[in-house]
Structures are given as structure tokens and as C-alpha cells.
Write a protein that holds these residues in place. Structure first.
Motif, PDB file in Angstrom:
ATOM      1  N   GLY A  33       0.754  -1.017  -0.074  1.00 33.41           N
ATOM      2  CA  GLY A  33      -0.065  -0.016  -0.030  1.00 33.41           C
ATOM      3  C   GLY A  33       0.927   1.087   0.135  1.00 33.41           C
ATOM      4  N   ASN A  34       0.395   2.361  -0.152  1.00 35.79           N
ATOM      5  CA  ASN A  34       0.695   3.663  -0.098  1.00 35.79           C
ATOM      6  C   ASN A  34       1.433   3.984   1.259  1.00 35.79           C
ATOM      7  OD1 ASN A  34       1.678   5.969  -1.585  1.00 35.79           O
ATOM      8  ND2 ASN A  34       0.209   7.026  -0.020  1.00 35.79           N
ATOM      9  N   SER A  35       2.650   4.445   1.247  1.00 40.88           N
ATOM     10  CA  SER A  35       3.315   4.271   2.784  1.00 40.88           C
ATOM     11  C   SER A  35       3.456   6.031   3.128  1.00 40.88           C
ATOM     12  CB  SER A  35       4.566   3.998   2.919  1.00 40.88           C
ATOM     13  OG  SER A  35       4.462   2.606   2.532  1.00 40.88           O
ATOM     14  N   PRO A  36       2.868   6.616   3.903  1.00 42.01           N
ATOM     15  CA  PRO A  36       2.885   8.191   4.151  1.00 42.01           C
ATOM     16  C   PRO A  36       4.015   8.346   4.964  1.00 42.01           C
ATOM     17  CG  PRO A  36       0.846   7.320   4.914  1.00 42.01           C
ATOM     18  CD  PRO A  36       1.498   6.029   4.642  1.00 42.01           C
ATOM     19  N   VAL A  37       4.798   9.341   4.591  1.00 40.73           N
ATOM     20  CA  VAL A  37       6.144   9.715   5.131  1.00 40.73           C
ATOM     21  C   VAL A  37       6.141  11.303   5.440  1.00 40.73           C
ATOM     22  CG1 VAL A  37       8.757   9.699   4.707  1.00 40.73           C
ATOM     23  CG2 VAL A  37       7.309   8.033   3.939  1.00 40.73           C
ATOM     24  N   ARG A  38       6.583  11.600   6.718  1.00 43.17           N
ATOM     25  CA  ARG A  38       6.752  13.045   7.048  1.00 43.17           C
ATOM     26  C   ARG A  38       8.231  13.195   7.347  1.00 43.17           C
ATOM     27  NH1 ARG A  38       2.819  14.929  11.620  1.00 43.17           N
ATOM     28  NH2 ARG A  38       3.997  13.405  12.854  1.00 43.17           N
ATOM     29  N   LEU A  39       8.935  14.477   6.978  1.00 45.03           N
ATOM     30  CA  LEU A  39       9.988  15.063   7.268  1.00 45.03           C
ATOM     31  C   LEU A  39       9.779  16.035   8.012  1.00 45.03           C
ATOM     32  CD1 LEU A  39      10.888  12.914   5.187  1.00 45.03           C
ATOM     33  CD2 LEU A  39      12.696  14.800   4.523  1.00 45.03           C
ATOM     34  N   ALA A  40      10.616  16.206   9.330  1.00 41.03           N
ATOM     35  CA  ALA A  40      10.790  17.367  10.244  1.00 41.03           C
ATOM     36  C   ALA A  40      12.063  17.730  10.513  1.00 41.03           C
ATOM     37  CB  ALA A  40       9.698  17.193  11.561  1.00 41.03           C
ATOM     38  N   HIS A  41      12.290  18.653  11.104  1.00 40.89           N
ATOM     39  CA  HIS A  41      13.759  19.151  11.650  1.00 40.89           C
ATOM     40  C   HIS A  41      14.342  17.828  12.428  1.00 40.89           C
ATOM     41  CE1 HIS A  41      11.684  20.313  15.341  1.00 40.89           C
ATOM     42  NE2 HIS A  41      12.689  20.173  16.000  1.00 40.89           N
ATOM     43  N   ASP A  42      13.636  17.179  13.213  1.00 45.70           N
ATOM     44  CA  ASP A  42      14.267  16.267  13.874  1.00 45.70           C
ATOM     45  C   ASP A  42      14.238  14.941  13.279  1.00 45.70           C
ATOM     46  OD1 ASP A  42      11.479  15.819  13.998  1.00 45.70           O
ATOM     47  OD2 ASP A  42      11.353  15.495  16.083  1.00 45.70           O
ATOM     48  N   GLY A  43      13.797  14.707  12.162  1.00 44.82           N
ATOM     49  CA  GLY A  43      13.949  13.469  11.285  1.00 44.82           C
ATOM     50  C   GLY A  43      12.895  13.036  10.647  1.00 44.82           C
ATOM     51  N   ALA A  44      12.563  11.958  10.331  1.00 41.67           N
ATOM     52  CA  ALA A  44      11.714  11.307   9.243  1.00 41.67           C
ATOM     53  C   ALA A  44      10.680  10.378  10.149  1.00 41.67           C
ATOM     54  CB  ALA A  44      12.082  10.563   8.099  1.00 41.67           C
ATOM     55  N   THR A  45       9.171  10.413   9.924  1.00 37.91           N
ATOM     56  CA  THR A  45       8.399   9.337  10.466  1.00 37.91           C
ATOM     57  C   THR A  45       7.915   8.753   9.202  1.00 37.91           C
ATOM     58  OG1 THR A  45       7.970  10.570  12.353  1.00 37.91           O
ATOM     59  CG2 THR A  45       6.352   9.075  11.975  1.00 37.91           C
ATOM     60  N   ALA A  46       7.787   7.402   9.094  1.00 31.31           N
ATOM     61  CA  ALA A  46       7.014   6.696   8.113  1.00 31.31           C
ATOM     62  C   ALA A  46       6.280   5.626   8.724  1.00 31.31           C
ATOM     63  CB  ALA A  46       8.264   5.834   7.310  1.00 31.31           C
ATOM     64  N   PHE A  47       5.243   5.649   7.857  1.00 31.68           N
ATOM     65  CA  PHE A  47       3.994   4.623   8.217  1.00 31.68           C
ATOM     66  C   PHE A  47       3.873   3.482   7.093  1.00 31.68           C
ATOM     67  CE2 PHE A  47       2.993   8.391  10.514  1.00 31.68           C
ATOM     68  CZ  PHE A  47       2.718   7.931  11.747  1.00 31.68           C
ATOM     69  N   TYR A  48       4.191   2.502   7.130  1.00 31.49           N
ATOM     70  CA  TYR A  48       4.085   1.254   6.110  1.00 31.49           C
ATOM     71  C   TYR A  48       3.407   0.244   6.645  1.00 31.49           C
ATOM     72  CZ  TYR A  48       7.507  -1.561   8.358  1.00 31.49           C
ATOM     73  OH  TYR A  48       8.397  -2.375   9.441  1.00 31.49           O
ATOM     74  N   SER A  49       2.791  -0.507   5.659  1.00 27.63           N
ATOM     75  CA  SER A  49       1.901  -1.621   6.300  1.00 27.63           C
ATOM     76  C   SER A  49       2.157  -3.090   5.595  1.00 27.63           C
ATOM     77  CB  SER A  49       0.347  -1.251   5.636  1.00 27.63           C
ATOM     78  OG  SER A  49      -0.195  -0.067   6.139  1.00 27.63           O
ATOM     79  N   SER A  50       1.572  -3.892   6.136  1.00 21.60           N
ATOM     80  CA  SER A  50       1.785  -5.317   5.956  1.00 21.60           C
ATOM     81  C   SER A  50       0.689  -6.011   5.611  1.00 21.60           C
ATOM     82  CB  SER A  50       2.903  -6.147   6.897  1.00 21.60           C
ATOM     83  OG  SER A  50       3.093  -7.232   6.415  1.00 21.60           O
ATOM     84  N   TYR A  51       0.391  -7.220   5.151  1.00 17.26           N
ATOM     85  CA  TYR A  51      -0.711  -7.749   4.689  1.00 17.26           C
ATOM     86  C   TYR A  51      -0.994  -9.095   5.701  1.00 17.26           C
ATOM     87  CZ  TYR A  51       2.131 -10.729   1.657  1.00 17.26           C
ATOM     88  OH  TYR A  51       2.834 -11.565   1.289  1.00 17.26           O
ATOM     89  N   ALA A  52       0.265  -9.473   6.285  1.00 14.96           N
ATOM     90  CA  ALA A  52       0.020 -10.668   6.973  1.00 14.96           C
ATOM     91  C   ALA A  52       0.245 -10.334   8.621  1.00 14.96           C
ATOM     92  CB  ALA A  52       1.244 -11.554   6.581  1.00 14.96           C
ATOM     93  N   PRO A  53      -0.534 -11.031   9.405  1.00 14.34           N
ATOM     94  CA  PRO A  53      -1.834 -11.958   8.912  1.00 14.34           C
ATOM     95  C   PRO A  53      -2.837 -11.423   8.554  1.00 14.34           C
ATOM     96  CG  PRO A  53      -1.554 -11.811  11.439  1.00 14.34           C
ATOM     97  CD  PRO A  53      -0.328 -10.847  10.649  1.00 14.34           C
ATOM     98  N   ILE A  54      -2.978  -9.990   8.777  1.00 14.75           N
ATOM     99  CA  ILE A  54      -4.115  -9.397   8.137  1.00 14.75           C
ATOM    100  C   ILE A  54      -3.537  -7.824   8.036  1.00 14.75           C
ATOM    101  CG2 ILE A  54      -6.151 -10.485   8.950  1.00 14.75           C
ATOM    102  CD1 ILE A  54      -6.572  -8.449  10.804  1.00 14.75           C
TER     103      ILE A  54
END
Length: 363
Positions: A33-54
Motif C-alpha cells: 500500500g501507499n506509505s505516508p512519510v513526514r519529514l521534520a527538523h528532527d527526522g523522518a516518520t514513516a508509516f508502512y503496512s503489511s498484509y500478514a496475517p491481516i
């Protein structure tokens, strides 16, 4: 090193090699799926998803160059009304000083089928920077009597999903681009709805045959019609949009998956890009230009400049497929009278060389 170049009358795209990085860790085969990523002065935050087990989403912190040293943490849905239904957080948006809004792609199994599901889109809200979320209701769902278990594509039997969200430059309207698997083939493909940024939990307006509508169950009007519908084993359609604002072009760029020639396996024919200077102009998107032949699902661009991420980039950004990046991508204005058609064509051998032979290739 330049490894691909493509251009037409709307834009020019150059892809170069870069040091390999991934949004996910080795506990996940790939991002899904699409993975939201935010950048700020203190670094990066990423949200990624997996399909297993759901379907589920993980949050990961790293440096501004997208190097992730900390292990990912599974996000918590505090009041999930149906925890047996997988949910992928595929888009986020935050009004400065406000709560973090999220949108998920949920998948419900089709009764009597071991392979097919029906996706829907729902809303979430977080007040701890995405570690935990509260469900805020469904945004778009296909009526149950329109679900068709006879579909042969191997994945879906109708529904709506595979989405991204981006604000307009005025910050007044949020546009949610998604894939419509409506049973009417004229309503299938990349579609769009919009929400007021002042109240993302408001009733959405969907772009349909009669323009913008708040009707409960309107049929979407796709940005590009499908060539062959999703009920078939070999649909021919764009799907899974990822949109960012490109500062250099002063325009919006949409990356698109494209499937064709499948056999119930949703094979990736290629990845395409389209340009539009005004999100409100739903018919303003340029003809999709191929930039990858084959490749992996879920392409996106992540900008590394201040205030960037997966929804904004400068002229050059990181190019990802399925959470893997060994490339940077540059968007520029077209050269008059010149067209180029040399798409990136990654092979399994090249993937193993870049990311390690122990990594499963997502294409």
C-alpha cells in the motif's frame, strides 16, 4: 548515474541510481500500500503496512535521509469496530497545531471465497503523532448487494481502496485519490473525492458523472477509463495513485500502477506519471507517461527538503516501489520538440545486487 529517461509534451522525468534504502525492516517482505512519510527538523516518520496475517500498519522513525535505525512499532487502533478486518493506513494529514488525520484501506473477505475481498475506505484520528488511532467512521463503501464473487482478477470483487490524500496549495481542501472497483466498468479506475480541510470528518464530495456530489452512493467518474474491466482475470487499468506537489514544476504529479496482461495475479505492466497544475480541475491531468517497465506495486516519491515527504518534493526526490528505493527521480519541464521513451526496467538480478540476495523481489 542516469538509468532511465522519459518525456513528452507535459514533463520530463529522469531516474538515477542512489544508495539503497527501505521504508520497512527485514521482518517485512515489502511494504503493502501507499506509505505516508513526514519529514521534520528532527527526522523522518514513516508509516508502512503489511498484509500478514491481516492488514496492519507500523510506524518507524529515522533520519532525514530516510535511514531507519530504530525498529518499527505497530500502531494501535483504540476502538476498532471490527479488528478481524485488516486496515492499512495509506494517507495522513495534519493541520498545523491540530490532530493527525489518517485514512485507511480496509479489506473484508467475500463470503464463500478464499481469495477475494472487498476494500473500503475509512477515517482515523491520532493525538500522539500516529502511535495510536481512533476510528472515525467509514468514508466510502460499496453497497453489499453490488459485491460480485464471480470476478476473476484474483483479488477484489468490487469496492474502493488504494488511496492517497493531498491538500490544495491554499490548504482549504483535501483531495483523496483512490481506485474504484465499482461493478459498472464506466465507474472503474482512478477516482477522486474531496473534503474541507477545516473539517476532514465532514460528508465528502465525490466526483461523478454529474460533477461533485454528496449523494450517498454515487458512481465515481474515473480520471481515465479502464480498457478492460476488473471483473476479468486480465484487467487493463491504472490503479493505486500516489500524488505529490512538485515545487520545481509548481504542479501536482501522480504516480500510477498499471496492470495489463494478467492471469488472476494483477501483474504490473508498468508505472506511469501524470501532471496537473490544479487539483480542482479533474480533467486537467496529462496523458500518463511510462517511467518504469514492469517493476513493483505502489510507487511513490518522497521529497527530502524541508517540509516535504510523500506529498511534496522539490525537483529531485527519492523514488520508491513497494518500500524499496535505489533511485532518485527528477521532474523537469519538457524540452520543446523532444520526446524520450527509455523507462526503468529493473530485473530480479539487479534487485538482488542492490538489496541483497536474501531479499524477496517484489516483481
Amino acid at each position: 548515474m542516469v538509468v532511465a529517461e522519459a518525456g513528452d509534451a507535459a514533463l520530463h522525468v529522469t531516474i538515477r541510481t542512489a544508495s539503497p534504502v527501505t521504508l520497512h525492516d527485514r521482518a517485512s517482505w515489502r511494504t503493502d500500500g501507499n506509505s505516508p512519510v513526514r519529514l521534520a527538523h528532527d527526522g523522518a516518520t514513516a508509516f508502512y503496512s503489511s498484509y500478514a496475517p491481516i492488514g496492519h500498519t507500523l510506524r518507524r522513525r529515522g533520519s532525514r535521509d530516510l535511514r531507519f535505525e530504530e525498529p518499527p512499532v505497530a500502531v494501535t487502533l483504540l476502538d476498532d469496530p471490527d479488528p478481524q478486518v485488516g486496515k492499512w493506513i495509506e494517507a495522513i494529514w495534519q493541520d498545523p497545531g491540530g490532530a493527525l488525520h489518517g485514512w485507511y484501506h480496509g479489506e473484508e473477505p467475500v463470503p464463500g471465497s478464499t481469495k477475494l475481498f472487498v476494500p473500503h475506505i475509512g477515517r482515523l484520528l491520532s493525538r500522539d503523532d500516529g502511535l495510536s488511532w481512533r476510528c472515525r467512521g467509514e468514508l466510502l463503501r460499496l453497497p453489499g448487494d453490488l459485491v460480485d464473487p464471480s470476478w476473476q482478477n484474483g483479488f477484489v470483487a468490487g469496492g474502493y481502496g488504494d488511496l492517497c490524500v493531498i491538500p490544495d496549495r491554499a490548504g482549504k481542501t483535501l483531495y483523496l485519490f483512490f481506485t474504484s472497483f465499482h461493478p459498472d466498468e464506466q465507474a472503474q479506475g482512478i477516482a477522486v473525492l474531496r473534503l474541507p480541510a477545516a473539517d476532514p470528518l465532514a460528508v465528502p464530495e465525490l466526483w461523478g458523472r454529474d460533477g461533485w456530489s454528496t449523494s450517498r452512493h454515487p458512481a465515481p467518474r474515473p480520471l481515465w477509463p479502464v480498457v478492460r474491466g476488473w471483473r476479468h482475470a486480465d484487467p487493463d487499468s491504472f490503479w493505486g495513485p500516489a500524488v505529490h506537489y512538485n515545487r520545481a514544476l509548481e504542479a501536482y504529479v501522480m504516480l500510477l500502477n498499471h496492470t495489463a496482461g494478467a492471469d488472476g495475479d494483477l501483474v504490473q505492466e508498468g508505472i506511469y506519471v501524470s501532471l496537473n497544475r490544479d487539483l480542482a480541475d479533474t480533467q486537467g491531468w496529462s496523458r500518463p507517461l511510462q517511467v518504469v517497465r514492469g517493476g513493483g506495486w505502489y510507487p511513490e516519491v518522497v521529497g527530502l527538503e524541508d517540509g516535504c515527504g510523500d506529498t511534496e518534493a522539490g525537483a529531485v526526490g527519492r523514488f520508491f516501489m513497494a518500500g524499496f528505493s535505489a533511485w532518485e527521480i527528477e521532474f523537469s519541464r519538457p524540452v520543446a520538440g523532444r520526446t524520450t521513451g527509455r523507462p526503468l526496467a529493473p530485473t530480479r538480478q539487479e534487485f538482488a545486487h542492490l538489496f541483497g540476495s536474501d531479499r524477496r523481489c517484489p516483481w
